[in-house]
Motif scaffolding. Structure first.
Motif, PDB file in Angstrom:
ATOM      1  N   LEU A 333      77.084  55.468 126.216  1.00  0.00           N
ATOM      2  CA  LEU A 333      76.056  55.021 127.160  1.00  0.00           C
ATOM      3  C   LEU A 333      76.303  53.591 127.624  1.00  0.00           C
ATOM      4  O   LEU A 333      76.130  53.269 128.809  1.00  0.00           O
ATOM      5  CB  LEU A 333      74.666  55.142 126.506  1.00  0.00           C
ATOM      6  CG  LEU A 333      74.116  56.562 126.342  1.00  0.00           C
ATOM      7  CD1 LEU A 333      72.823  56.546 125.530  1.00  0.00           C
ATOM      8  CD2 LEU A 333      73.863  57.203 127.705  1.00  0.00           C
ATOM      9  N   ASP A 334      76.707  52.705 126.702  1.00  0.00           N
ATOM     10  CA  ASP A 334      76.972  51.319 127.086  1.00  0.00           C
ATOM     11  C   ASP A 334      78.119  51.234 128.082  1.00  0.00           C
ATOM     12  O   ASP A 334      78.052  50.494 129.080  1.00  0.00           O
ATOM     13  CB  ASP A 334      77.299  50.487 125.841  1.00  0.00           C
ATOM     14  CG  ASP A 334      76.062  50.200 124.993  1.00  0.00           C
ATOM     15  OD1 ASP A 334      74.953  50.309 125.537  1.00  0.00           O
ATOM     16  OD2 ASP A 334      76.219  49.873 123.802  1.00  0.00           O
ATOM     17  N   ARG A 335      79.181  51.971 127.834  1.00  0.00           N
ATOM     18  CA  ARG A 335      80.319  51.917 128.760  1.00  0.00           C
ATOM     19  C   ARG A 335      79.972  52.509 130.116  1.00  0.00           C
ATOM     20  O   ARG A 335      80.387  51.987 131.164  1.00  0.00           O
ATOM     21  CB  ARG A 335      81.518  52.645 128.140  1.00  0.00           C
ATOM     22  CG  ARG A 335      82.138  51.895 126.971  1.00  0.00           C
ATOM     23  CD  ARG A 335      83.469  52.522 126.567  1.00  0.00           C
ATOM     24  NE  ARG A 335      83.277  53.838 125.978  1.00  0.00           N
ATOM     25  CZ  ARG A 335      83.135  54.066 124.665  1.00  0.00           C
ATOM     26  NH1 ARG A 335      83.126  53.030 123.809  1.00  0.00           N
ATOM     27  NH2 ARG A 335      82.990  55.295 124.203  1.00  0.00           N
ATOM     28  N   LEU A 336      79.197  53.602 130.116  1.00  0.00           N
ATOM     29  CA  LEU A 336      78.837  54.222 131.387  1.00  0.00           C
ATOM     30  C   LEU A 336      77.857  53.352 132.176  1.00  0.00           C
ATOM     31  O   LEU A 336      77.893  53.348 133.413  1.00  0.00           O
ATOM     32  CB  LEU A 336      78.250  55.613 131.135  1.00  0.00           C
ATOM     33  CG  LEU A 336      79.263  56.672 130.684  1.00  0.00           C
ATOM     34  CD1 LEU A 336      78.564  57.981 130.353  1.00  0.00           C
ATOM     35  CD2 LEU A 336      80.309  56.899 131.773  1.00  0.00           C
ATOM     36  N   ARG A 337      76.964  52.670 131.508  1.00  0.00           N
ATOM     37  CA  ARG A 337      76.070  51.738 132.227  1.00  0.00           C
ATOM     38  C   ARG A 337      76.910  50.706 132.982  1.00  0.00           C
ATOM     39  O   ARG A 337      76.619  50.348 134.133  1.00  0.00           O
ATOM     40  CB  ARG A 337      75.131  51.039 131.241  1.00  0.00           C
ATOM     41  CG  ARG A 337      73.970  51.886 130.754  1.00  0.00           C
ATOM     42  CD  ARG A 337      72.962  50.998 130.028  1.00  0.00           C
ATOM     43  NE  ARG A 337      71.858  51.771 129.470  1.00  0.00           N
ATOM     44  CZ  ARG A 337      71.787  52.187 128.208  1.00  0.00           C
ATOM     45  NH1 ARG A 337      72.802  51.909 127.375  1.00  0.00           N
ATOM     46  NH2 ARG A 337      70.770  52.888 127.780  1.00  0.00           N
ATOM     47  N   GLY A 345      69.150  47.465 130.056  1.00  0.00           N
ATOM     48  CA  GLY A 345      67.823  47.896 129.644  1.00  0.00           C
ATOM     49  C   GLY A 345      67.367  49.201 130.266  1.00  0.00           C
ATOM     50  O   GLY A 345      66.245  49.665 129.997  1.00  0.00           O
ATOM     51  N   ASP A 346      68.184  49.831 131.123  1.00  0.00           N
ATOM     52  CA  ASP A 346      67.781  51.097 131.752  1.00  0.00           C
ATOM     53  C   ASP A 346      67.667  52.206 130.699  1.00  0.00           C
ATOM     54  O   ASP A 346      68.445  52.272 129.737  1.00  0.00           O
ATOM     55  CB  ASP A 346      68.797  51.501 132.812  1.00  0.00           C
ATOM     56  CG  ASP A 346      68.714  50.611 134.044  1.00  0.00           C
ATOM     57  OD1 ASP A 346      67.658  49.979 134.221  1.00  0.00           O
ATOM     58  OD2 ASP A 346      69.704  50.550 134.805  1.00  0.00           O
ATOM     59  N   SER A 347      66.698  53.097 130.892  1.00  0.00           N
ATOM     60  CA  SER A 347      66.442  54.166 129.926  1.00  0.00           C
ATOM     61  C   SER A 347      67.548  55.215 129.943  1.00  0.00           C
ATOM     62  O   SER A 347      68.374  55.284 130.871  1.00  0.00           O
ATOM     63  CB  SER A 347      65.098  54.828 130.231  1.00  0.00           C
ATOM     64  OG  SER A 347      65.143  55.455 131.508  1.00  0.00           O
ATOM     65  N   VAL A 348      67.561  56.074 128.883  1.00  0.00           N
ATOM     66  CA  VAL A 348      68.560  57.142 128.780  1.00  0.00           C
ATOM     67  C   VAL A 348      68.420  58.108 129.950  1.00  0.00           C
ATOM     68  O   VAL A 348      69.416  58.606 130.504  1.00  0.00           O
ATOM     69  CB  VAL A 348      68.409  57.870 127.431  1.00  0.00           C
ATOM     70  CG1 VAL A 348      69.385  59.055 127.349  1.00  0.00           C
ATOM     71  CG2 VAL A 348      68.651  56.907 126.277  1.00  0.00           C
ATOM     72  N   GLU A 349      67.179  58.424 130.378  1.00  0.00           N
ATOM     73  CA  GLU A 349      66.967  59.333 131.505  1.00  0.00           C
ATOM     74  C   GLU A 349      67.570  58.770 132.783  1.00  0.00           C
ATOM     75  O   GLU A 349      68.197  59.505 133.576  1.00  0.00           O
ATOM     76  CB  GLU A 349      65.474  59.602 131.699  1.00  0.00           C
ATOM     77  CG  GLU A 349      64.835  60.446 130.607  1.00  0.00           C
ATOM     78  CD  GLU A 349      64.560  59.639 129.343  1.00  0.00           C
ATOM     79  OE1 GLU A 349      64.761  58.395 129.366  1.00  0.00           O
ATOM     80  OE2 GLU A 349      64.173  60.242 128.323  1.00  0.00           O
ATOM     81  N   ALA A 354      72.139  59.082 136.705  1.00  0.00           N
ATOM     82  CA  ALA A 354      73.283  58.453 137.368  1.00  0.00           C
ATOM     83  C   ALA A 354      74.578  59.150 136.997  1.00  0.00           C
ATOM     84  O   ALA A 354      75.474  59.348 137.847  1.00  0.00           O
ATOM     85  CB  ALA A 354      73.339  56.962 136.978  1.00  0.00           C
ATOM     86  N   ILE A 355      74.723  59.562 135.725  1.00  0.00           N
ATOM     87  CA  ILE A 355      75.928  60.285 135.300  1.00  0.00           C
ATOM     88  C   ILE A 355      75.996  61.643 135.990  1.00  0.00           C
ATOM     89  O   ILE A 355      77.070  62.097 136.421  1.00  0.00           O
ATOM     90  CB  ILE A 355      75.923  60.444 133.764  1.00  0.00           C
ATOM     91  CG1 ILE A 355      76.012  59.070 133.085  1.00  0.00           C
ATOM     92  CG2 ILE A 355      77.070  61.324 133.314  1.00  0.00           C
ATOM     93  CD1 ILE A 355      75.837  59.116 131.581  1.00  0.00           C
ATOM     94  N   SER A 356      74.857  62.287 136.109  1.00  0.00           N
ATOM     95  CA  SER A 356      74.819  63.587 136.778  1.00  0.00           C
ATOM     96  C   SER A 356      75.266  63.467 138.221  1.00  0.00           C
ATOM     97  O   SER A 356      76.021  64.306 138.734  1.00  0.00           O
ATOM     98  CB  SER A 356      73.399  64.168 136.699  1.00  0.00           C
ATOM     99  OG  SER A 356      73.298  65.371 137.438  1.00  0.00           O
ATOM    100  N   ALA A 357      74.820  62.390 138.906  1.00  0.00           N
ATOM    101  CA  ALA A 357      75.229  62.193 140.298  1.00  0.00           C
ATOM    102  C   ALA A 357      76.708  61.879 140.400  1.00  0.00           C
ATOM    103  O   ALA A 357      77.366  62.256 141.389  1.00  0.00           O
ATOM    104  CB  ALA A 357      74.407  61.054 140.909  1.00  0.00           C
ATOM    105  N   ALA A 358      77.258  61.197 139.373  1.00  0.00           N
ATOM    106  CA  ALA A 358      78.659  60.813 139.428  1.00  0.00           C
ATOM    107  C   ALA A 358      79.584  61.943 139.021  1.00  0.00           C
ATOM    108  O   ALA A 358      80.744  62.009 139.470  1.00  0.00           O
ATOM    109  CB  ALA A 358      78.903  59.601 138.535  1.00  0.00           C
ATOM    110  N   THR A 359      79.107  62.841 138.168  1.00  0.00           N
ATOM    111  CA  THR A 359      79.979  63.914 137.653  1.00  0.00           C
ATOM    112  C   THR A 359      79.665  65.274 138.246  1.00  0.00           C
ATOM    113  O   THR A 359      80.468  66.208 138.140  1.00  0.00           O
ATOM    114  CB  THR A 359      79.842  63.989 136.123  1.00  0.00           C
ATOM    115  OG1 THR A 359      78.478  64.285 135.779  1.00  0.00           O
ATOM    116  CG2 THR A 359      80.267  62.677 135.489  1.00  0.00           C
ATOM    117  N   VAL A 370      74.130  63.155 125.483  1.00  0.00           N
ATOM    118  CA  VAL A 370      73.914  61.756 125.096  1.00  0.00           C
ATOM    119  C   VAL A 370      72.693  61.569 124.196  1.00  0.00           C
ATOM    120  O   VAL A 370      72.545  60.499 123.576  1.00  0.00           O
ATOM    121  CB  VAL A 370      73.770  60.867 126.347  1.00  0.00           C
ATOM    122  CG1 VAL A 370      75.047  60.911 127.173  1.00  0.00           C
ATOM    123  CG2 VAL A 370      72.567  61.288 127.187  1.00  0.00           C
ATOM    124  N   SER A 371      71.793  62.548 124.114  1.00  0.00           N
ATOM    125  CA  SER A 371      70.615  62.365 123.262  1.00  0.00           C
ATOM    126  C   SER A 371      70.134  63.666 122.645  1.00  0.00           C
ATOM    127  O   SER A 371      68.968  63.794 122.274  1.00  0.00           O
ATOM    128  CB  SER A 371      69.479  61.728 124.077  1.00  0.00           C
ATOM    129  OG  SER A 371      69.085  62.592 125.134  1.00  0.00           O
TER     130      SER A 371
END
Length: 398
Positions: A333-337, A345-349, A354-359, A370-371
């Motif tokens: 999560l830290d690397r993807l942020r 400080g952005d939440s996991v959701e 953002a990951i869903s939009a990118a992948t 991730v959770s």
């Protein structure tokens, strides 16, 4: 550096500090604060309690003041049978001297001990003060009532010359070419180098004024020498009322004398210079210049990845799969942020969307990675690690 050298160096520094402290103490002890000389309540060698006691025994009402405002209040009802003495002019500012001159126009006598030329000008006395540099003994060579012919005074520390336009001025204790050797020489009484006492008649600008160049001569330590006591009693005991003005440091305000640093004690400047010099020497001795970096040969080569591998073996030995899974997910999560331009400080959701939009993967699938639930065996932990790595790769290169 051996232990002996370190102890020797420490001893040298301790000795230097002790010498510095001793020098400061000697300067402070050797310097008399300006306000102590002729203190009417002082019983030490520089005080004047003995003179005040004798004056009171002779029926003189002595009133002491430390502020020119208090003297002005005491002179509200001016009495011709009043003498005012400025016992210590070290703290007498020109503004205070001007005020005192205006308020003493109706008194019987104004006595000033060792004033400077600037203070004399503020008092409207046409005379010039000249330094001597040392206390000397001088014979009077005059007879003016307050001083008899043949009187000698010990402690003259200033000399005065009346102005050319002064009329009726009387001088005593002339300082001639041979006065410092005990032979006062000269027959005219004027003095080749000024006089220790000047008596000025009254004028519209000032009352009858006696300027005498001594302070130490009337102190407890010297009042009994020669004719000092008799001269002091005649000068200050001629009126039934004596106002003793011992200026405080506050009376230096609005004075030209303040510009020369007279508000500070005499030992302050040399002490400050000594402390500053000590700090410079300390900085030069203790300061070290940084040289180039020197590589140090190590007994073994430690690989950078060894810490990570050792931690993994600890997790495996402890069978702590949930902890290992949490570490993997948080690191992902830290690397993807960072890669997707998100805030820490952005939440996991938020990160999952953002990951869903990118992948292009569903948000629910990303959240499960991730959770989601923790793996229950080693095979599930390995699959989770591979899936997280694949997710990072796709998010990095959509």
């Amino acid at each position: 550096m051996t232990a002996l050298s370190r102890w020797r160096r420490t001893g040298l520094w301790a000795l230097a500090i002790l010498l510095g402290v001793g020098a400061l103490a000697a300067i402070a002890i050797a310097t008399t604060p300006p306000g102590d000389a002729m203190d009417p309540e002082g019983v030490g060698p520089t005080g004047a309690a003995a003179l005040v006691a004798v004056l009171e025994d002779n029926g003189v009402d002595v009133e002491t003041f430390t502020s020119v405002d208090d003297v002005r209040d005491a002179l509200a009802e001016v009495d011709e049978e009043t003498t005012v003495v400025i016992a210590n002019t070290s703290n007498l500012g020109t503004a205070a001297a001007t005020t005192l001159r205006q308020e003493t126009l109706g008194v019987e006598r104004l006595v000033v001990l060792s004033p400077s030329t600037g203070q004399l000008r503020a008092l409207r006395a046409d005379a010039t003060a000249l330094p001597i540099g040392a206390d000397v003994r001088v014979e009077s060579r005059c007879d003016i009532g307050t001083v008899d012919e043949g009187d000698s005074l010990v402690g003259i520390d200033a000399r005065y010359e009346p102005g050319s336009g002064t009329t009726g001025a009387k001088v005593c204790f002339p300082l001639t070419l041979t006065s410092g050797s005990g032979d006062d020489g000269g027959d005219d009484g004027s003095g080749d180098h000024g006089a220790g006492l000047i008596e000025l008649p009254s004028s519209p600008a000032h009352p009858p004024m006696t300027v005498i160049g001594t302070t130490t001569g009337f102190t407890n330590g010297q009042i009994t020498q020669e004719h000092n006591a008799a001269i002091a009693l005649r000068l200050l005991g001629g009126s039934p009322r004596l106002l003793w003005y011992q200026p405080d440091v506050t009376d230096l305000a609005d004075s030209e004398d303040v510009e020369d640093g007279s508000l500070l004690p005499a030992w302050f400047t040399p002490s400050l210079a000594l402390v500053g010099f000590s700090l410079v020497v300390l900085a030069l001795v203790r300061g070290r210049r940084l040289g180039r970096l020197v590589p140090e040969p190590l007994p073994v080569v430690v690989r950078a990845v060894e810490t990570t591998e050792s931690r993994g073996r600890l997790y495996r030995r402890a069978q702590d799969r949930p902890r290992a899974a949490t570490v993997l997910r948080l690191a992902t999560l830290d690397r993807l942020r960072s890669r997707l331009g998100l805030r820490r400080g952005d939440s996991v959701e938020t990160v999952a969307r953002a990951i869903s939009a990118a992948t292009g993967r569903p948000v629910s699938e990303v959240l499960d990675l991730v959770s989601g639930p923790h793996p229950t065996d080693d095979a599930a932990l390995v699959r989770l690690a591979q899936d997280l790595s694949d997710l990072e790769e796709k998010a990095h290169r959509p």
